[in-house]
Enzyme design. Structure first.
Site, PDB file in Angstrom:
ATOM      1  N   GLU A 209      -6.470 -14.793   0.491  1.00  0.00           N
ATOM      2  CA  GLU A 209      -5.336 -13.871   0.329  1.00  0.00           C
ATOM      3  C   GLU A 209      -5.127 -12.985   1.562  1.00  0.00           C
ATOM      4  O   GLU A 209      -4.485 -11.943   1.466  1.00  0.00           O
ATOM      5  CB  GLU A 209      -5.550 -12.976  -0.910  1.00  0.00           C
ATOM      6  CG  GLU A 209      -5.705 -13.713  -2.217  1.00  0.00           C
ATOM      7  CD  GLU A 209      -4.412 -14.391  -2.705  1.00  0.00           C
ATOM      8  OE1 GLU A 209      -3.409 -14.362  -1.972  1.00  0.00           O
ATOM      9  OE2 GLU A 209      -4.435 -14.948  -3.796  1.00  0.00           O
TER      10      GLU A 209
ATOM     11  N   HIS B  63      -7.491  -6.354  -4.445  1.00  0.00           N
ATOM     12  CA  HIS B  63      -6.865  -7.229  -5.448  1.00  0.00           C
ATOM     13  C   HIS B  63      -7.901  -7.595  -6.497  1.00  0.00           C
ATOM     14  O   HIS B  63      -9.048  -7.897  -6.157  1.00  0.00           O
ATOM     15  CB  HIS B  63      -6.338  -8.501  -4.763  1.00  0.00           C
ATOM     16  CG  HIS B  63      -6.021  -9.614  -5.712  1.00  0.00           C
ATOM     17  ND1 HIS B  63      -5.057  -9.510  -6.687  1.00  0.00           N
ATOM     18  CD2 HIS B  63      -6.544 -10.862  -5.843  1.00  0.00           C
ATOM     19  CE1 HIS B  63      -5.005 -10.645  -7.364  1.00  0.00           C
ATOM     20  NE2 HIS B  63      -5.901 -11.485  -6.887  1.00  0.00           N
TER      21      HIS B  63
ATOM     22  N   HIS C 273      -8.294  -9.028 -11.003  1.00  0.00           N
ATOM     23  CA  HIS C 273      -7.650  -9.595 -12.186  1.00  0.00           C
ATOM     24  C   HIS C 273      -7.891  -8.667 -13.383  1.00  0.00           C
ATOM     25  O   HIS C 273      -8.481  -9.084 -14.383  1.00  0.00           O
ATOM     26  CB  HIS C 273      -8.186 -11.004 -12.448  1.00  0.00           C
ATOM     27  CG  HIS C 273      -8.016 -11.938 -11.279  1.00  0.00           C
ATOM     28  ND1 HIS C 273      -8.710 -13.117 -11.157  1.00  0.00           N
ATOM     29  CD2 HIS C 273      -7.212 -11.859 -10.181  1.00  0.00           C
ATOM     30  CE1 HIS C 273      -8.338 -13.737 -10.025  1.00  0.00           C
ATOM     31  NE2 HIS C 273      -7.441 -12.979  -9.413  1.00  0.00           N
TER      32      HIS C 273
ATOM     33  N   HIS D 214      -1.512 -13.027 -13.230  1.00  0.00           N
ATOM     34  CA  HIS D 214      -2.555 -13.161 -12.215  1.00  0.00           C
ATOM     35  C   HIS D 214      -3.377 -11.873 -12.069  1.00  0.00           C
ATOM     36  O   HIS D 214      -4.575 -11.874 -12.330  1.00  0.00           O
ATOM     37  CB  HIS D 214      -1.915 -13.568 -10.878  1.00  0.00           C
ATOM     38  CG  HIS D 214      -2.909 -13.855  -9.786  1.00  0.00           C
ATOM     39  ND1 HIS D 214      -2.692 -14.774  -8.789  1.00  0.00           N
ATOM     40  CD2 HIS D 214      -4.126 -13.317  -9.531  1.00  0.00           C
ATOM     41  CE1 HIS D 214      -3.751 -14.804  -7.991  1.00  0.00           C
ATOM     42  NE2 HIS D 214      -4.622 -13.927  -8.418  1.00  0.00           N
TER      43      HIS D 214
HETATM   44  P1  13P Z   1     -10.464 -15.793  -2.732  1.00  0.00           P
HETATM   45  O1  13P Z   1     -11.745 -16.300  -3.330  1.00  0.00           O
HETATM   46  O2  13P Z   1      -9.954 -16.710  -1.635  1.00  0.00           O
HETATM   47  O3  13P Z   1     -10.587 -14.363  -2.264  1.00  0.00           O
HETATM   48  O4  13P Z   1      -9.343 -15.825  -3.864  1.00  0.00           O
HETATM   49  C1  13P Z   1      -9.552 -15.167  -5.085  1.00  0.00           C
HETATM   50  C2  13P Z   1      -8.300 -14.714  -5.739  1.00  0.00           C
HETATM   51  O5  13P Z   1      -8.325 -13.801  -6.543  1.00  0.00           O
HETATM   52  C3  13P Z   1      -7.041 -15.391  -5.410  1.00  0.00           C
HETATM   53  O6  13P Z   1      -5.940 -14.644  -5.845  1.00  0.00           O
HETATM   54 ZN    ZN Z   2      -6.449 -13.376  -7.610  1.00  0.00          ZN
END
Ligand code: 13P
Ligand code: ZN
Length: 272
Positions: free
Chosen positions: A117, A140, A142, A211
């Site tokens: 990302e 970022h 989830h 997401h």
């Molecule tokens: P990465 O493992 O490449 O950081 O990706 C994880 C993720 O949350 C993708 O949105």
């Molecule tokens: Zn993600």
């Protein structure tokens, strides 16, 4: 003689925060990524800046960040594992002078790469720095309840912001500018980076439907706290819905009083 980077405040903090986020269930498997902008001076205490371990090409233009240093979680790496083995799970990079690559100065020791990302992170750093030179973190994850809410609640930015403000008293104080949303876009692409960073000029929180969430801030604590606050409101929403739905809310009049008391300016047009 350089100091031990494993004892640096930035590696320590990255290790602690990724562990905390894993414990919160916001970062299953390799979910989530963090970039922390560092000063050259703080990096130079720990590393020889001339010693480039390898250079990784990137397929977007990061020229605006040329020469900048970042501590970045690894792609495919588990937040669960960062604390026990930082050198394999995170890395310290410098954006090359032409903006077409990143130079690894430390970490990714098993040959791994920075997060997939990176386009969203770098473009978001550029956007945030243009409005707030103090911004150093893009995060970022989830976050579970907020992610769930993207299936059940309107993604209209005003409607979603108002709902979150109405659910927990501190929300308006913590994110008076509101929360943005983008459409579902394939992750890891320049396209989602562009959409995210466009929103980052106006809000520090950007929802990726189905997401997760992007947050920005001046340091790890502030950014974590921002995401924690919005996720708490989404968790409360989950319970409220399960208990039969909202039968009360903080009124617009009370939200205005709250803003006055705490000296924050709610996003124009978001309160009636
Ligand atoms: P990465 O493992 O490449 O950081 O990706 C994880 C993720 O949350 C993708 O949105
Ligand atoms: Zn993600």
């Amino acid at each position: 003689m350089n100091k031990d980077i494993l004892k640096s405040p930035f590696v320590t903090e990255m290790s602690e925060i990724t562990q905390l986020m894993y414990q919160r269930n916001w970062d299953e498997r390799n979910g989530g990524n963090i970039t922390l902008l560092l000063n050259e001076n703080e990096v130079a205490e720990y590393l020889d800046l001339e010693n480039i371990v390898r250079t990784i090409p990137i397929d977007f233009d990061a020229k605006e960040l040329a020469g900048s240093y970042f501590l970045v979680t690894g792609s495919g790496k588990y937040f669960k594992n960062v604390q026990k083995d930082p050198a394999r799970n995170i890395g310290l990079i410098r954006v090359s002078d032409d903006g077409k690559g990143v130079e690894v100065l430390w970490g990714y020791e098993d040959g791994s790469l920075p997060t997939s990302e990176l386009p969203s992170h770098f473009q978001s750093h550029i956007a945030r720095l243009s409005v707030d030179p103090e911004n150093r973190v893009i995060m970022h994850c989830h976050a579970t309840h907020l992610l769930a809410m993207t299936f059940t609640h309107s993604l209209d930015e005003r409607e979603l912001t108002r709902k979150l403000w109405q659910l927990c008293t501190e929300c308006l104080v913590v994110f008076p500018e509101g929360i943005s949303t983008i459409p579902w876009i394939v992750p890891g692409t320049n396209e989602i980076g562009e959409a995210t960073s466009n929103k980052m000029k106006e809000t520090r929180l950007v929802v990726w439907p189905y997401h997760g969430i992007y947050g920005a801030g001046k340091d790890m604590d502030e950014t974590f706290g921002l995401i924690e606050t919005v996720e708490k409101a989404a968790e409360v929403y989950t319970y409220v819905q399960a208990q039969g739905g909202m039968k009360a809310k903080i009124s617009d009049e009370d939200l205005k009083k709250l803003a006055d008391r705490f000296g924050v300016k709610p996003r124009a047009g978001y309160l009636d």
